[in-house]
Design a protein around this motif. Structure first.
Motif, short mmCIF file in Angstrom:
data_model
loop_
_atom_site.label_atom_id
_atom_site.label_comp_id
_atom_site.label_asym_id
_atom_site.label_seq_id
_atom_site.Cartn_x
_atom_site.Cartn_y
_atom_site.Cartn_z
N ALA A 109 0.45 -15.69 67.11
CA ALA A 109 1.53 -15.06 65.78
C ALA A 109 0.73 -15.94 64.43
O ALA A 109 0.50 -15.21 63.33
CB ALA A 109 2.72 -15.29 65.73
N HIS A 153 -2.16 -17.18 63.99
CA HIS A 153 -3.58 -16.86 63.77
C HIS A 153 -3.62 -15.28 63.51
O HIS A 153 -4.68 -14.77 63.23
CB HIS A 153 -4.47 -17.24 64.92
N GLY A 154 -2.31 -14.70 63.49
CA GLY A 154 -2.49 -13.12 63.18
C GLY A 154 -3.04 -12.08 64.28
O GLY A 154 -3.57 -11.50 64.05
N ASP A 197 -1.41 -5.18 60.60
CA ASP A 197 -1.42 -5.25 59.14
C ASP A 197 -2.94 -5.52 58.60
O ASP A 197 -3.51 -4.84 57.66
CB ASP A 197 -0.84 -6.55 58.83
N ARG A 198 -3.88 -6.37 59.33
CA ARG A 198 -4.94 -6.77 58.81
C ARG A 198 -6.04 -5.60 59.28
O ARG A 198 -6.93 -5.23 58.49
CB ARG A 198 -5.34 -7.99 59.57
N LEU A 205 -11.67 -10.85 63.61
CA LEU A 205 -10.52 -11.40 63.70
C LEU A 205 -10.55 -12.13 65.02
O LEU A 205 -11.03 -11.98 66.08
CB LEU A 205 -9.51 -10.37 63.69
N HIS A 210 -2.51 -6.44 72.88
CA HIS A 210 -2.23 -6.38 71.67
C HIS A 210 -2.94 -5.42 70.63
O HIS A 210 -2.21 -5.06 69.61
CB HIS A 210 -2.30 -7.93 71.18
N ALA A 240 -1.23 -2.66 68.34
CA ALA A 240 -1.31 -2.85 66.89
C ALA A 240 -1.87 -1.29 66.22
O ALA A 240 -1.51 -1.03 65.34
CB ALA A 240 -2.52 -3.76 66.53
N GLY A 290 0.47 -9.03 63.31
CA GLY A 290 -0.25 -9.42 62.42
C GLY A 290 -1.69 -8.57 62.41
O GLY A 290 -2.42 -8.37 61.48
N LEU A 291 -2.25 -8.22 63.69
CA LEU A 291 -3.52 -7.43 63.90
C LEU A 291 -3.11 -6.01 63.24
O LEU A 291 -4.09 -5.51 62.40
CB LEU A 291 -3.50 -7.23 65.38
N ASP A 307 -0.92 -11.55 67.23
CA ASP A 307 0.04 -10.90 67.66
C ASP A 307 -0.11 -9.46 67.12
O ASP A 307 -0.87 -9.12 65.96
CB ASP A 307 1.25 -11.25 67.38
#
Length: 302
Positions: A279, A281-282, A290-291, A261, A195, A199, A287-288, A284
């Motif tokens: 997803a 918890h961010g 973006d952060r 994270l 992941h 990401a 989500g990863l 995926d």
């Protein structure tokens, strides 16, 4: 491909044949898979039933006799429920053993919050002298288990249904470079590697792969950041921020920022599926991405 838990059962069955010092303690979980081992080694395969505190106490007692106990059940029943016994029967008594969990943070959401253990590694961090392995593939789980069983130290092996597509040549110590870049360092722990790689595709970042998180490979992080100020993200499949203190200690003399994270503290009461928890918890790839991008100030390619 078999799961990590299935590989643990087959590998430990062979290890019991190979090493007369090895013993296995169960609390019903995986007992069916170990029936052949129990028939072959009835004095060294012990199922105490649904008595997790007793399971840990029996493991500590076996260690006092000179045996090498492997103790296994779901993470919530292996670390959280019998934590006092882990602290005293292994740590205070100064004996070693191998705790091997299943279930991870939310492998079986339908089992409810009783079967979820996002805080297991953070809890073990309160104790001294534990090695913590977080394999990301069944091949790695077998390799790390085989490294753990001959010793006399205290080892936790955290298994999960979540797995990377390919195993890597882990050695039970070092973080492995998975990608090189200049704009920051991302440490991907165990099954989070695929992941994280998805990401950070197109980002100019270094990705390190960690399957042994305690002891923490500080030298690998220091090499990866070079000589200047550093931005480090650590992505863990358990409680967010569990290893940020380890990163801070590794970089105590270097200007740096750290983003941890992982699984959030909030309880998700709609249990759903494992993928939905990732997803939520961010964790995926979307989500990863973006952060990590926002933290690093990196441009995200579209």
């Amino acid at each position: 491909m078999d799961t990590m838990r299935e590989r643990f059962i087959s590998s430990t069955t062979r290890l019991l044949d190979e090493d007369p010092r090895l013993a296995l303690v169960l609390a019903d979980i995986s007992a069916d898979g170990f029936r052949p081992a129990a028939r072959a080694h009835p004095s060294r395969v012990i199922n105490v039933g649904i008595r997790e505190q007793l399971m840990i106490g029996v493991g500590g007692g076996l260690a006092l006799t000179g045996l090498r106990p492997v103790v296994h059940t779901f993470a919530s029943f292996l670390v959280e429920r019998p934590f006092e016994q882990v602290k005293l029967d292994f740590g205070h008594q100064g004996v070693g053993g191998v705790l091997v969990s299943a279930g991870a943070s939310y492998d079986w959401p339908a089992g409810g919050f009783t079967h979820m253990a996002p805080g297991d590694v953070a809890l073990l961090d309160t104790l001294d002298g534990w090695t913590v392995h977080v394999p990301g593939h069944p091949d790695e789980a077998e390799a790390l288990l085989r490294r753990a069983t001959p010793g006399d130290d205290r080892v936790y092996v955290r298994l999960s249904l979540q797995s990377n597509e390919h195993g890597r040549p882990v050695d039970g110590a070092r973080f492995l470079p998975a990608r090189e870049g200049r704009d920051g360092v991302v440490v991907a722990v165990g099954p989070m590697l695929d992941h994280v790689l998805a990401a950070t595709e197109g980002m100019d970042v270094t990705v390190l792969y960690a399957t042994t998180v305690r002891p923490f490979d500080a030298s690998a992080v220091r090499r990866a950041i070079g000589h200047g100020p550093a931005d480090v993200v650590i992505v863990e499949p358990y409680l967010a921020g569990t290893s940020t203190a380890a990163v801070n200690e590794a970089l105590a003399d270097v200007p740096h920022r750290v983003l941890g994270l992982g699984v959030a503290r909030r309880e998700l009461r709609r249990y759903g599926r494992m993928e939905e928890h990732l997803a939520a918890h961010g964790l995926d790839p979307a989500g990863l991405r973006d952060r990590i991008a926002r933290f690093l100030g990196a441009g995200v390619s579209r």
